[in-house]
Design a protein around this motif. Structure first.
Motif, short mmCIF file in Angstrom:
data_model
loop_
_atom_site.label_atom_id
_atom_site.label_comp_id
_atom_site.label_asym_id
_atom_site.label_seq_id
_atom_site.Cartn_x
_atom_site.Cartn_y
_atom_site.Cartn_z
N ILE A 117 -6.08 -9.34 -8.88
CA ILE A 117 -5.96 -7.91 -9.16
C ILE A 117 -7.20 -7.26 -8.56
O ILE A 117 -8.33 -7.55 -8.98
CB ILE A 117 -5.89 -7.63 -10.66
N VAL A 118 -7.00 -6.43 -7.54
CA VAL A 118 -8.14 -5.89 -6.80
C VAL A 118 -8.03 -4.37 -6.66
O VAL A 118 -6.93 -3.80 -6.72
CB VAL A 118 -8.27 -6.52 -5.40
N GLY A 119 -9.17 -3.75 -6.46
CA GLY A 119 -9.21 -2.31 -6.21
C GLY A 119 -10.09 -2.01 -5.02
O GLY A 119 -11.19 -2.55 -4.89
N GLY A 120 -9.60 -1.17 -4.10
CA GLY A 120 -10.40 -0.74 -2.95
C GLY A 120 -10.90 -1.90 -2.12
O GLY A 120 -10.15 -2.80 -1.74
N ILE A 123 -10.56 -6.09 -2.07
CA ILE A 123 -9.64 -6.95 -1.33
C ILE A 123 -10.39 -7.95 -0.46
O ILE A 123 -9.86 -9.02 -0.14
CB ILE A 123 -8.70 -6.09 -0.45
N THR A 124 -11.62 -7.65 -0.08
CA THR A 124 -12.31 -8.43 0.95
C THR A 124 -12.43 -9.92 0.62
O THR A 124 -11.95 -10.76 1.40
CB THR A 124 -13.69 -7.83 1.25
N PRO A 125 -13.06 -10.32 -0.50
CA PRO A 125 -13.15 -11.77 -0.75
C PRO A 125 -11.81 -12.39 -1.08
O PRO A 125 -11.57 -13.56 -0.79
CB PRO A 125 -14.12 -11.85 -1.94
N ILE A 145 -2.10 -8.15 -6.39
CA ILE A 145 -1.84 -6.84 -6.98
C ILE A 145 -3.02 -5.96 -6.62
O ILE A 145 -4.14 -6.17 -7.09
CB ILE A 145 -1.69 -6.94 -8.51
N ARG A 146 -2.79 -4.98 -5.75
CA ARG A 146 -3.91 -4.18 -5.26
C ARG A 146 -3.73 -2.71 -5.58
O ARG A 146 -2.61 -2.19 -5.58
CB ARG A 146 -4.11 -4.38 -3.76
N SER A 147 -4.85 -2.05 -5.83
CA SER A 147 -4.87 -0.63 -6.15
C SER A 147 -5.76 0.09 -5.14
O SER A 147 -6.89 -0.33 -4.89
CB SER A 147 -5.40 -0.41 -7.57
N THR A 154 -6.40 2.39 2.55
CA THR A 154 -6.24 0.97 2.22
C THR A 154 -6.78 0.07 3.33
O THR A 154 -6.33 0.14 4.47
CB THR A 154 -4.75 0.65 1.98
N MET A 155 -7.75 -0.77 2.99
CA MET A 155 -8.37 -1.66 3.95
C MET A 155 -7.50 -2.91 4.19
O MET A 155 -6.80 -3.38 3.30
CB MET A 155 -9.75 -2.10 3.45
N PHE A 156 -7.57 -3.43 5.40
CA PHE A 156 -6.94 -4.70 5.79
C PHE A 156 -5.42 -4.70 5.58
O PHE A 156 -4.84 -5.69 5.13
CB PHE A 156 -7.59 -5.87 5.02
#
Length: 356
Positions: A117-120, A123-125, A145-147, A154-156
């Motif tokens: 579960i990631v935000g902004g 996501i990187t790691p 699950i990304r926010s 949104t990156m990547f």
């Protein structure tokens, strides 16, 4: 230790974010062979002052015979000296001082079901963790699950889409936008504790998940952690890394240490680093890290904000107060580890060991 690395690519991810790739010379390949989820610290000298910032590696971990790739995502922070430089000035061919990979938000791939579960920029790691896991473990499944605020921020996007294309049966993607409606997927809104509590059991069998990775702003990570605890997830299955903290917004900033203890009038610190020990007086108001840095410029640190965990040290003797702790797990503090950048002496003599 820092190493000067040449920038081999600078890619625009969004209007306010870039990906920077560093060329790794043959003699440093083993040094920069990272574990999924680790980060590097970047250093720059401006006007005689040292600036350090920590960024997670987004690329999959290289195999034993493969060339390691160190690529990081940098998002512009308002007033941020390094992020402004990275987005507006840094070019291919420039040299940046890069510290060896480190960090405990890391993961050794194994079979099982895993969820992030990631935000902004959180996501990187997780991108590194998911890409490595899916490539190495055919019996593993991963749900992301990304926010993000909007699709444009949104990156990547391409990298995540590639994971879905390559492993459609083992990679699940769920996207929530807080400031924009989507044609499909979740309705607009933040992924807070209440929403996640209702959403997670609908998406997957919560009890069967072998590991949860929470990464991003403090509010999102804290809300996700509470939701998971409420759903009966054991603390040992939850791994987290904070990317941003708003001062004064959380009780987690409360000092930790003996409640009745007062700082001594005079205190000395003995510290062991790379096998060498030294003893120095602690100046009034200084942290233990600042005390060490006056004589040992090689003392490990990156953020100085209690977030990255680079300055973790074992408290051999004495007592300390930590102003903030967003990096150490409860098991680590119970075992005697502290963050030197946030620690102040509560005893006349304190001893730290950075080598443990």
């Amino acid at each position: 230790m820092f190493h000067p690395l040449r920038v081999s690519a600078v890619e625009q991810l969004t209007d306010d974010a870039v990906a920077i790739t560093f060329a790794i010379p043959p003699e440093l390949r083993e040094t920069f062979r990272h574990t999924p989820g680790q980060h590097v610290a970047l250093r720059r000298i401006v006007g005689g002052a040292e600036i350090r910032r920590t960024y997670s590696i987004c690329t999959a971990a290289a195999g034993a015979t493969e060339q390691p790739v160190v690529r990081v995502g940098v998002r512009l922070v308002e007033g941020g000296e390094f992020s402004t430089y990275a987005l507006k000035e840094l070019s291919v061919g420039d040299t940046v001082e890069v510290m060896e990979p480190m960090g405990r938000f890391s993961f050794e791939p194994r079979p099982g079901r895993f969820v992030a579960i990631v935000g902004g920029s959180g996501i990187t790691p997780v991108l590194s963790i998911a890409a490595t896991l899916l490539a190495r473990e055919p019996d593993a499944r991963f749900c992301l699950i990304r926010s993000d605020r909007t699709a444009a921020s949104t990156m990547f996007l391409d990298e995540v889409a590639d994971l879905k294309d390559r492993w459609p049966d083992r990679f699940q993607l769920v996207t929530a936008l807080s400031r924009e409606e989507q044609q499909s997927g979740l309705p607009s809104g933040r992924l807070d504790e209440e929403r996640l509590t209702g959403l997670l059991p609908e998406l997957l069998p919560v009890a069967d998940v072998d590991g949860w990775f929470l990464c991003g702003p403090f509010g999102l990570v804290q809300g996700a952690e509470r939701a998971l605890h409420g759903l009966g997830v054991a603390r040992t299955r939850i791994h987290q890394e904070i990317f941003h903290v708003d001062d004064g917004t959380s009780t987690a900033t409360a000092p930790t240490g003996p409640a009745s203890a007062a700082a001594p009038a005079h205190s000395t610190l003995t510290a062991t680093l790379d096998g060498r020990s030294g003893t120095w007086p602690v100046r009034d108001g200084d942290s233990l890290l600042e005390t060490v840095l006056r004589s040992r410029s090689d003392a490990p640190y990156a953020c100085k904000g209690g977030v990255c965990g680079t300055c973790r040290a074992f408290l051999v003797s004495g007592e300390v107060r930590m102003d903030r702790n967003y990096a150490l797990e409860p098991e680590e503090t119970e075992a005697g580890y502290v963050l030197a950048c946030q620690s102040h002496p509560l005893a006349p003599e304190v001893e730290l060991d950075f080598d443990r």
